[in-house]
Scaffold this active site. Sequence first.
Site: not given
Length: 400
Positions: A133, A144, A219, A230, A281
């Site tokens: 990951e 995180a 996830h 934008r 996870d």
Amino acid sequence: MDPLMARYILTNARIITPFRILDGGNVYVEDGKIVHVGETDMADAQVIDAGGCYLSPGFIDLHVHGGGGADFMDGTPEAFLTIAETHARYGTTALVPTTLTAETDDLLATLDAYTAARRVNTRGAAFLGMHLEGPYFALSQRGAQDPRYIRNPDPAEYQRILDYSPDIVRWSAAPELPGALAFGRCLKERGVLAALAHTDAVYDEVVAAVESGYSLATHFYSAMSGVMRRNAFRYAGVIESVYLLDEIDVEVIADGVHLPAPLLKLIYKVKGIDRIALITDAMRAAGMPPGESILGSEKNGLRVIVEDGVAKLPDRTSFAGSVATANRLVRTFRDLAAVPLHEAVRAASLTPARIMGIDTRKGSIAVGKDADLVLFDENIDVRWTMVEGRVVFGGRAHGA
């Protein structure tokens, strides 16, 4: 005969298939395989009375970082084995160990630990290969993940890592980064599953990613873009793109915290059970009491707080990984999203097996498949776990 393996007849069980639940059935296990479902004779078999509990295919967790006080980034075989044994107690019979963003040498050390642990892993969930990951993520969606190690795809680096270990089965990255499409094509050529993760991509970039081999949303909803503006114009982000593109499977942290009931229901309604894989996870605090913990390795990991059934950054501005176990995912998906039990189990077994290309041998209770089985009650509390014909958790563990 392997002391952890025996012949078994499982009787008086409510057998969960991908399509329905069969009451009062029998399952016969020999040499680590399911050899019969129904009525037959098998000499010298241990009889296990399920007592009317559910007999389910083992849960397959495609994305897990730790549990039982250990993290795969600790980089030791002992950590791998602790995590495998911890999650087996909650019904996981196979898992994909997952890394965090890190220096290349730390990733290689973790791959070495995987190889060593896999050879001696007989008392926990089976290892299906490694999931890297990162570190190729959008800083704006790092969550995180440690920003010190986030970078763009580097062919010299990822080719070195892929050449180093044949055990990498999936890799998550942000597809909008420079070089990320070439990275996806490289993974596809090597038979490694490419997944979208920690990304700020818009629709056109997601389409290009799918064309380059990306097929899974890591996830789902966590650390990915939604609809945005934008220069005053509105764009579909990754979330909307994943809903639109049927080719993309989704991972769902169905712990009841990362995603509330309405979003779980929406995912189920739009993507359908064949595209949903429930994942934990989980970080090292899974299976442990609340309090302070560490995300990542003990050497240079990030301090977090476990409360409210989830890990949080110390300032509580973001989740820092879950502490879920697989049985909690199934329970939550059934109870919060009103998903029939056999379909919730399917999202934790057959669909993940299909995503990883192992559904011919794992993921359902069928003759010829691995004897990966879980016995649980109405609350999805696990009573007993079998991994490839070995009882690794429960009253008759280790052939007793």
